[in-house]
Scaffold this motif. Sequence first.
Motif, PDB file in Angstrom:
ATOM      1  N   ALA A  93       0.833  -1.207   0.000  1.00 11.40           N
ATOM      2  CA  ALA A  93       0.000   0.000   0.000  1.00 11.40           C
ATOM      3  C   ALA A  93       0.864   1.252   0.000  1.00 11.40           C
ATOM      4  O   ALA A  93       0.541   2.246  -0.666  1.00 11.40           O
ATOM      5  CB  ALA A  93      -0.931  -0.009   1.217  1.00 11.40           C
ATOM      6  N   MET A  94       1.974   1.224   0.743  1.00 12.73           N
ATOM      7  CA  MET A  94       2.897   2.365   0.754  1.00 12.73           C
ATOM      8  C   MET A  94       3.492   2.601  -0.627  1.00 12.73           C
ATOM      9  O   MET A  94       3.602   3.753  -1.080  1.00 12.73           O
ATOM     10  CB  MET A  94       4.031   2.126   1.757  1.00 12.73           C
ATOM     11  CG  MET A  94       5.055   3.258   1.802  1.00 12.73           C
ATOM     12  SD  MET A  94       6.572   2.800   2.645  1.00 12.73           S
ATOM     13  CE  MET A  94       5.946   2.512   4.280  1.00 12.73           C
ATOM     14  N   MET A  95       3.849   1.520  -1.324  1.00  4.33           N
ATOM     15  CA  MET A  95       4.440   1.661  -2.650  1.00  4.33           C
ATOM     16  C   MET A  95       3.445   2.301  -3.618  1.00  4.33           C
ATOM     17  O   MET A  95       3.828   3.116  -4.468  1.00  4.33           O
ATOM     18  CB  MET A  95       4.878   0.292  -3.179  1.00  4.33           C
ATOM     19  CG  MET A  95       6.058  -0.330  -2.455  1.00  4.33           C
ATOM     20  SD  MET A  95       7.599   0.625  -2.619  1.00  4.33           S
ATOM     21  CE  MET A  95       7.640   1.466  -1.036  1.00  4.33           C
ATOM     22  N   LEU A  96       2.163   1.952  -3.488  1.00  4.83           N
ATOM     23  CA  LEU A  96       1.154   2.555  -4.371  1.00  4.83           C
ATOM     24  C   LEU A  96       1.038   4.048  -4.098  1.00  4.83           C
ATOM     25  O   LEU A  96       1.022   4.858  -5.039  1.00  4.83           O
ATOM     26  CB  LEU A  96      -0.195   1.873  -4.165  1.00  4.83           C
ATOM     27  CG  LEU A  96      -1.363   2.468  -4.965  1.00  4.83           C
ATOM     28  CD1 LEU A  96      -1.117   2.338  -6.463  1.00  4.83           C
ATOM     29  CD2 LEU A  96      -2.688   1.817  -4.577  1.00  4.83           C
ATOM     30  N   LEU A  97       0.957   4.448  -2.834  1.00  7.22           N
ATOM     31  CA  LEU A  97       0.849   5.862  -2.490  1.00  7.22           C
ATOM     32  C   LEU A  97       2.059   6.651  -2.984  1.00  7.22           C
ATOM     33  O   LEU A  97       1.925   7.727  -3.574  1.00  7.22           O
ATOM     34  CB  LEU A  97       0.703   6.026  -0.975  1.00  7.22           C
ATOM     35  CG  LEU A  97      -0.629   5.633  -0.341  1.00  7.22           C
ATOM     36  CD1 LEU A  97      -0.571   5.831   1.165  1.00  7.22           C
ATOM     37  CD2 LEU A  97      -1.783   6.430  -0.933  1.00  7.22           C
ATOM     38  N   ASP A  98       3.247   6.106  -2.744  1.00  7.97           N
ATOM     39  CA  ASP A  98       4.469   6.825  -3.122  1.00  7.97           C
ATOM     40  C   ASP A  98       4.637   6.894  -4.630  1.00  7.97           C
ATOM     41  O   ASP A  98       5.104   7.905  -5.171  1.00  7.97           O
ATOM     42  CB  ASP A  98       5.693   6.153  -2.478  1.00  7.97           C
ATOM     43  CG  ASP A  98       5.724   6.354  -0.966  1.00  7.97           C
ATOM     44  OD1 ASP A  98       4.930   7.167  -0.462  1.00  7.97           O
ATOM     45  OD2 ASP A  98       6.541   5.703  -0.294  1.00  7.97           O
ATOM     46  N   ALA A  99       4.273   5.818  -5.335  1.00  6.80           N
ATOM     47  CA  ALA A  99       4.367   5.829  -6.797  1.00  6.80           C
ATOM     48  C   ALA A  99       3.398   6.838  -7.395  1.00  6.80           C
ATOM     49  O   ALA A  99       3.740   7.566  -8.339  1.00  6.80           O
ATOM     50  CB  ALA A  99       4.108   4.433  -7.353  1.00  6.80           C
ATOM     51  N   CYS A 100       2.184   6.907  -6.848  1.00  7.24           N
ATOM     52  CA  CYS A 100       1.208   7.892  -7.341  1.00  7.24           C
ATOM     53  C   CYS A 100       1.688   9.309  -7.076  1.00  7.24           C
ATOM     54  O   CYS A 100       1.512  10.208  -7.915  1.00  7.24           O
ATOM     55  CB  CYS A 100      -0.147   7.661  -6.687  1.00  7.24           C
ATOM     56  SG  CYS A 100      -0.996   6.160  -7.245  1.00  7.24           S
ATOM     57  N   PHE A 101       2.285   9.531  -5.907  1.00  5.97           N
ATOM     58  CA  PHE A 101       2.825  10.849  -5.614  1.00  5.97           C
ATOM     59  C   PHE A 101       3.924  11.207  -6.612  1.00  5.97           C
ATOM     60  O   PHE A 101       3.977  12.327  -7.133  1.00  5.97           O
ATOM     61  CB  PHE A 101       3.393  10.893  -4.197  1.00  5.97           C
ATOM     62  CG  PHE A 101       3.982  12.230  -3.824  1.00  5.97           C
ATOM     63  CD1 PHE A 101       3.197  13.205  -3.228  1.00  5.97           C
ATOM     64  CD2 PHE A 101       5.307  12.526  -4.092  1.00  5.97           C
ATOM     65  CE1 PHE A 101       3.724  14.451  -2.901  1.00  5.97           C
ATOM     66  CE2 PHE A 101       5.848  13.765  -3.777  1.00  5.97           C
ATOM     67  CZ  PHE A 101       5.050  14.727  -3.177  1.00  5.97           C
ATOM     68  N   LEU A 102       4.819  10.258  -6.904  1.00 11.73           N
ATOM     69  CA  LEU A 102       5.914  10.519  -7.828  1.00 11.73           C
ATOM     70  C   LEU A 102       5.395  10.795  -9.231  1.00 11.73           C
ATOM     71  O   LEU A 102       5.925  11.663  -9.946  1.00 11.73           O
ATOM     72  CB  LEU A 102       6.874   9.322  -7.833  1.00 11.73           C
ATOM     73  CG  LEU A 102       8.338   9.605  -8.180  1.00 11.73           C
ATOM     74  CD1 LEU A 102       8.921  10.677  -7.271  1.00 11.73           C
ATOM     75  CD2 LEU A 102       9.160   8.326  -8.083  1.00 11.73           C
ATOM     76  N   ILE A 103       4.363  10.084  -9.650  1.00  4.63           N
ATOM     77  CA  ILE A 103       3.760  10.329 -10.964  1.00  4.63           C
ATOM     78  C   ILE A 103       3.200  11.746 -11.041  1.00  4.63           C
ATOM     79  O   ILE A 103       3.431  12.468 -12.018  1.00  4.63           O
ATOM     80  CB  ILE A 103       2.645   9.291 -11.240  1.00  4.63           C
ATOM     81  CG1 ILE A 103       3.267   7.916 -11.508  1.00  4.63           C
ATOM     82  CG2 ILE A 103       1.789   9.715 -12.429  1.00  4.63           C
ATOM     83  CD1 ILE A 103       2.256   6.789 -11.581  1.00  4.63           C
ATOM     84  N   CYS A 104       2.483  12.170  -9.997  1.00  2.77           N
ATOM     85  CA  CYS A 104       1.914  13.526  -9.983  1.00  2.77           C
ATOM     86  C   CYS A 104       3.003  14.581  -9.891  1.00  2.77           C
ATOM     87  O   CYS A 104       2.855  15.689 -10.440  1.00  2.77           O
ATOM     88  CB  CYS A 104       0.944  13.665  -8.814  1.00  2.77           C
ATOM     89  SG  CYS A 104      -0.552  12.669  -8.977  1.00  2.77           S
ATOM     90  N   TYR A 105       4.096  14.255  -9.220  1.00  4.03           N
ATOM     91  CA  TYR A 105       5.219  15.184  -9.146  1.00  4.03           C
ATOM     92  C   TYR A 105       5.869  15.371 -10.523  1.00  4.03           C
ATOM     93  O   TYR A 105       6.245  16.487 -10.895  1.00  4.03           O
ATOM     94  CB  TYR A 105       6.255  14.661  -8.145  1.00  4.03           C
ATOM     95  CG  TYR A 105       7.620  15.287  -8.287  1.00  4.03           C
ATOM     96  CD1 TYR A 105       7.873  16.570  -7.811  1.00  4.03           C
ATOM     97  CD2 TYR A 105       8.655  14.599  -8.923  1.00  4.03           C
ATOM     98  CE1 TYR A 105       9.130  17.155  -7.954  1.00  4.03           C
ATOM     99  CE2 TYR A 105       9.903  15.172  -9.071  1.00  4.03           C
ATOM    100  CZ  TYR A 105      10.137  16.444  -8.585  1.00  4.03           C
ATOM    101  OH  TYR A 105      11.377  17.012  -8.732  1.00  4.03           O
ATOM    102  N   MET A 106       5.983  14.298 -11.287  1.00  5.82           N
ATOM    103  CA  MET A 106       6.692  14.359 -12.566  1.00  5.82           C
ATOM    104  C   MET A 106       5.847  14.958 -13.686  1.00  5.82           C
ATOM    105  O   MET A 106       6.386  15.585 -14.596  1.00  5.82           O
ATOM    106  CB  MET A 106       7.161  12.954 -12.975  1.00  5.82           C
ATOM    107  CG  MET A 106       8.305  12.419 -12.128  1.00  5.82           C
ATOM    108  SD  MET A 106       9.045  10.917 -12.844  1.00  5.82           S
ATOM    109  CE  MET A 106       7.702   9.768 -12.640  1.00  5.82           C
TER     110      MET A 106
END
Length: 326
Positions: A100-113
């Motif tokens: 679940a943490m990996m999903l949250l962090d990956a989504c954050f990174l996608i929105c950041y990029m």
Amino acid sequence: MTYVDEDIQSRRRKLHRVPVQLRQDLKHIYEPAVVPLGPYHNRQHPQLHLVEPLKNELCDIVCGDDKRKQVLVINIFKRIGEICYFYGGTTGYGYMDLAAMMLLDACFLICYMQEGETQTLIRQRLGMSGVLFMNRDVFMLENQIPLWLISFIHPDHQSLLCQYLSNNVYGGIKLTQLPWGDGRGEEPIHLLEAVHRTTFILHETPENPSNFLRLIKKCNHPSTGKEVSSRTHWQMMNNNTPYWSSVNDLKAKGVRFRRSSNCLTDIKFLSFAWYAELHLPFFYITYNSKVFFSNAIAFEMSPETNTNLLLCLTFIQTYFTINPTN
């Protein structure tokens, strides 16, 4: 799942933490100030109350609905062995919590990029001061997540990475494809390595030869047989006639300086009858530059990493020469 498959170990590299020798009294260089990504600095982070709601909000935007989020978490859980191996263990997290943490962090990174409304939302939630520190946090070695998670979630991850790397490295010059695409190299394991590979890409053509690149190749691949010099690399780097001279010395010998491009390996030397020209790349040195180069060096010094260490050390040496007190 209580073990990591041996086949995974043979195909994957780990995210090694910053060596103790490098991180002494440099917490601001190697530990995230605003946005923790991955398990190393997540618990007890002072900004967690500010960032965690934002991560959930961005995850809703990327995933669309709870059903897709559940499917993605389950699919990530199926590859939890790779994630555990990436971090060298579960670091006290349960497998489902880690997925679940990996999903949250990956989504954050996608929105950041990506550009657009999500960037505006991040600025609103974190404030400009938070955004400034966030831009440093994403380049920290211990604040990385597996890069394959981006392709796992984003439908057009290659275009996303090309756009981000173009803007970040070349200031808007668009990459047509990723530097490691079409089988031209192993895929980076995290975003820091992707930026590193793009920033320090070694590219040389007959029309644009680079003396600097030849120096790098010479140091990384020393001669053999009769061509072996009795002097060590350390002696060659520290004798009275070093590989590089100061700008004043070169100007005194009739060398003029010209600007080449944003590419840090776009270096060439042109010799004429009465003078010569040295074409050098231009880039802006900021406080964030120190964070990026310091973490890039820590990455280069990590086990299982095969990079041109001298290249990154040269640019960080330039930074400390310009900013000796930082």
